[in-house]
Design a protein around this motif. Structure first.
Motif, PDB file in Angstrom:
ATOM      1  N   ASN A   1     -20.042   8.549  15.929  1.00 25.40           N
ATOM      2  CA  ASN A   1     -18.910   8.411  16.852  1.00 25.40           C
ATOM      3  C   ASN A   1     -19.263   7.616  18.105  1.00 25.40           C
ATOM      4  O   ASN A   1     -18.395   6.989  18.714  1.00 25.40           O
ATOM      5  N   LYS A   2     -20.556   7.616  18.473  1.00 26.42           N
ATOM      6  CA  LYS A   2     -20.978   6.934  19.698  1.00 26.42           C
ATOM      7  C   LYS A   2     -21.228   5.439  19.503  1.00 26.42           C
ATOM      8  O   LYS A   2     -21.480   4.721  20.474  1.00 26.42           O
ATOM      9  N   GLN A   3     -21.180   4.976  18.264  1.00 27.05           N
ATOM     10  CA  GLN A   3     -21.533   3.578  17.996  1.00 27.05           C
ATOM     11  C   GLN A   3     -20.417   2.596  18.353  1.00 27.05           C
ATOM     12  O   GLN A   3     -20.656   1.386  18.431  1.00 27.05           O
ATOM     13  N   PHE A   4     -19.218   3.099  18.593  1.00 29.37           N
ATOM     14  CA  PHE A   4     -18.059   2.216  18.730  1.00 29.37           C
ATOM     15  C   PHE A   4     -17.924   1.659  20.144  1.00 29.37           C
ATOM     16  O   PHE A   4     -16.978   1.966  20.883  1.00 29.37           O
ATOM     17  N   ILE A   5     -18.898   0.822  20.508  1.00 29.82           N
ATOM     18  CA  ILE A   5     -18.900   0.207  21.837  1.00 29.82           C
ATOM     19  C   ILE A   5     -19.040  -1.309  21.750  1.00 29.82           C
ATOM     20  O   ILE A   5     -18.933  -2.006  22.749  1.00 29.82           O
ATOM     21  N   TYR A   6     -19.251  -1.835  20.543  1.00 27.98           N
ATOM     22  CA  TYR A   6     -19.524  -3.261  20.383  1.00 27.98           C
ATOM     23  C   TYR A   6     -18.284  -4.078  20.030  1.00 27.98           C
ATOM     24  O   TYR A   6     -18.173  -5.241  20.393  1.00 27.98           O
ATOM     25  N   GLU A   7     -17.386  -3.470  19.301  1.00 30.63           N
ATOM     26  CA  GLU A   7     -16.237  -4.214  18.781  1.00 30.63           C
ATOM     27  C   GLU A   7     -15.088  -3.241  18.578  1.00 30.63           C
ATOM     28  O   GLU A   7     -14.961  -2.622  17.537  1.00 30.63           O
ATOM     29  N   GLY A   8     -14.257  -3.099  19.560  1.00 31.09           N
ATOM     30  CA  GLY A   8     -13.169  -2.146  19.433  1.00 31.09           C
ATOM     31  C   GLY A   8     -13.639  -0.712  19.601  1.00 31.09           C
ATOM     32  O   GLY A   8     -14.828  -0.420  19.664  1.00 31.09           O
ATOM     33  N   THR A   9     -12.702   0.182  19.642  1.00 34.05           N
ATOM     34  CA  THR A   9     -12.965   1.587  19.893  1.00 34.05           C
ATOM     35  C   THR A   9     -12.971   2.394  18.591  1.00 34.05           C
ATOM     36  O   THR A   9     -12.583   1.890  17.530  1.00 34.05           O
ATOM     37  N   TYR A  10     -13.396   3.626  18.711  1.00 33.09           N
ATOM     38  CA  TYR A  10     -13.332   4.550  17.574  1.00 33.09           C
ATOM     39  C   TYR A  10     -11.892   4.653  17.070  1.00 33.09           C
ATOM     40  O   TYR A  10     -11.647   4.637  15.863  1.00 33.09           O
ATOM     41  N   GLU A  11     -10.952   4.731  18.001  1.00 32.40           N
ATOM     42  CA  GLU A  11      -9.534   4.850  17.618  1.00 32.40           C
ATOM     43  C   GLU A  11      -9.055   3.614  16.861  1.00 32.40           C
ATOM     44  O   GLU A  11      -8.305   3.725  15.879  1.00 32.40           O
ATOM     45  N   GLU A  12      -9.502   2.433  17.287  1.00 29.14           N
ATOM     46  CA  GLU A  12      -9.099   1.209  16.591  1.00 29.14           C
ATOM     47  C   GLU A  12      -9.730   1.129  15.206  1.00 29.14           C
ATOM     48  O   GLU A  12      -9.095   0.666  14.250  1.00 29.14           O
ATOM     49  N   PHE A  13     -10.976   1.594  15.103  1.00 31.45           N
ATOM     50  CA  PHE A  13     -11.632   1.598  13.795  1.00 31.45           C
ATOM     51  C   PHE A  13     -10.878   2.505  12.826  1.00 31.45           C
ATOM     52  O   PHE A  13     -10.606   2.133  11.679  1.00 31.45           O
ATOM     53  N   MET A  14     -10.535   3.697  13.282  1.00 34.45           N
ATOM     54  CA  MET A  14      -9.813   4.622  12.420  1.00 34.45           C
ATOM     55  C   MET A  14      -8.397   4.121  12.124  1.00 34.45           C
ATOM     56  O   MET A  14      -7.861   4.350  11.040  1.00 34.45           O
ATOM     57  N   ALA A  15      -7.816   3.406  13.077  1.00 29.56           N
ATOM     58  CA  ALA A  15      -6.501   2.792  12.843  1.00 29.56           C
ATOM     59  C   ALA A  15      -6.599   1.760  11.725  1.00 29.56           C
ATOM     60  O   ALA A  15      -5.680   1.605  10.912  1.00 29.56           O
ATOM     61  N   SER A  16      -7.731   1.050  11.674  1.00 30.82           N
ATOM     62  CA  SER A  16      -7.940   0.062  10.612  1.00 30.82           C
ATOM     63  C   SER A  16      -7.964   0.726   9.242  1.00 30.82           C
ATOM     64  O   SER A  16      -7.377   0.223   8.274  1.00 30.82           O
ATOM     65  N   LEU A  17      -8.640   1.873   9.138  1.00 33.43           N
ATOM     66  CA  LEU A  17      -8.668   2.599   7.870  1.00 33.43           C
ATOM     67  C   LEU A  17      -7.265   3.071   7.489  1.00 33.43           C
ATOM     68  O   LEU A  17      -6.882   3.024   6.313  1.00 33.43           O
ATOM     69  N   SER A  18      -6.502   3.495   8.483  1.00 39.19           N
ATOM     70  CA  SER A  18      -5.113   3.921   8.232  1.00 39.19           C
ATOM     71  C   SER A  18      -4.258   2.739   7.780  1.00 39.19           C
ATOM     72  O   SER A  18      -3.393   2.880   6.903  1.00 39.19           O
ATOM     73  N   GLN A  19      -4.486   1.572   8.373  1.00 42.01           N
ATOM     74  CA  GLN A  19      -3.752   0.377   7.976  1.00 42.01           C
ATOM     75  C   GLN A  19      -4.025   0.028   6.527  1.00 42.01           C
ATOM     76  O   GLN A  19      -3.103  -0.284   5.759  1.00 42.01           O
ATOM     77  N   LEU A  20      -5.297   0.102   6.137  1.00 42.87           N
ATOM     78  CA  LEU A  20      -5.644  -0.212   4.753  1.00 42.87           C
ATOM     79  C   LEU A  20      -5.017   0.797   3.800  1.00 42.87           C
ATOM     80  O   LEU A  20      -4.479   0.426   2.754  1.00 42.87           O
ATOM     81  N   LYS A  21      -5.068   2.067   4.173  1.00 44.02           N
ATOM     82  CA  LYS A  21      -4.491   3.108   3.327  1.00 44.02           C
ATOM     83  C   LYS A  21      -2.988   2.885   3.136  1.00 44.02           C
ATOM     84  O   LYS A  21      -2.455   3.062   2.039  1.00 44.02           O
ATOM     85  N   LYS A  22      -2.327   2.450   4.189  1.00 47.78           N
ATOM     86  CA  LYS A  22      -0.877   2.229   4.146  1.00 47.78           C
ATOM     87  C   LYS A  22      -0.516   0.953   3.400  1.00 47.78           C
ATOM     88  O   LYS A  22       0.450   0.914   2.623  1.00 47.78           O
ATOM     89  N   GLU A  23      -1.288  -0.099   3.622  1.00 47.46           N
ATOM     90  CA  GLU A  23      -0.934  -1.424   3.108  1.00 47.46           C
ATOM     91  C   GLU A  23      -1.511  -1.727   1.729  1.00 47.46           C
ATOM     92  O   GLU A  23      -1.039  -2.633   1.047  1.00 47.46           O
TER      93      GLU A  23
END
Length: 247
Positions: free
Chosen positions: A153-175
């Motif tokens: 959970n602490k790794q998400f400091i280089y490219e987007g946030t933890y929330e954006e990463f999880m949003a990406s997984l949700s986008q893939l699941k939906k699309e």
């Protein structure tokens, strides 16, 4: 230039007011272009161990996603949908015509799966390199130690946030759509660091489940690789890409 000579073209491509750094290894042949997308926080150098072998038989495109490597930051959110739009815009601006062989490592696998869903007619094949499953948070992460989860959970400091990463997984699941006859090879790391026997088996099983999105899919377990298969067993990745080219 002789027909068998490979040219490297580096360029900064401007889209939406910011510049993306790209590298094109071109071999002047009628083959699909291999488009490589790296994992979270990684950039084009993540492919250095295999790129010089792949470019012997294919045109190869690598790039630094916005805010990484030599690319400028994007004003857009750091979710997969935005990254796919940006990649499509870059390929179009460079006049790199489809079809593409998409190769995605880790989070890059989420991006290329979404790209294939959004633009199926542009895709000749997909290679997923230890790609992040859509239900990673719900099914896999809870099986790991508390220390592992905290570090993750602490790794998400280089490219987007933890929330954006999880949003990406949700986008893939939906699309996500069935990719019909687009061939796909799923590479699963068989020797993951800090994984118990049970966690490793679950990881391989979740990688196997990804096969269901394509009518022509195959699982290959890289038995001696941790997460970066392209470093630990580079020829497993090289062979998968070559098979896609020859499909």
């Amino acid at each position: 230039m002789r027909a068998n000579k490979i040219a490297l073209e580096e360029s900064f491509v401007e889209i939406d007011g910011f510049k993306i750094f790209t590298k094109l290894y071109e071999k002047k042949q009628e083959k699909p272009t291999v488009v490589m997308d790296s994992g979270y926080g990684d950039y084009s150098k993540a492919w250095d161990n295999i790129i010089y072998e792949v470019m012997k038989f294919a045109n190869v495109f690598v790039y630094d996603r916005a805010g990484l490597g030599r690319s400028e930051k994007s004003p857009n959110s750091r979710t997969s949908l935005e990254m796919v739009k940006e990649l499509k815009a870059v390929l179009t601006k460079l006049k790199l015509n489809p079809p593409y062989i998409l190769v995605g490592h880790s989070f890059g696998g989420v991006n290329v799966r979404l790209f294939a869903t959004q633009f199926p007619n542009d895709i000749a094949g997909v290679v997923l390199v230890d790609s992040t499953p859509v239900d990673y948070k719900e099914r896999f992460l809870p099986t790991m130690s508390k220390e592992f989860q905290e570090a993750y959970n602490k790794q998400f400091i280089y490219e987007g946030t933890y929330e954006e990463f999880m949003a990406s997984l949700s986008q893939l699941k939906k699309e996500q759509r069935y990719l019909d006859n687009i061939p796909m090879i799923v590479l699963s790391a068989g020797k993951k660091a800090h994984y118990s026997k049970e966690s490793q088996e679950l990881w391989n099983e979740m990688q196997k489940e990804i096969l269901d999105i394509s009518g022509k899919s195959e699982l290959v377990i890289a038995e001696n690789s941790a997460h970066y298969i392209q470093n630990d067993e580079p020829f497993v990745v090289i062979d998968a890409i070559k098979r896609m080219i020859e499909y």
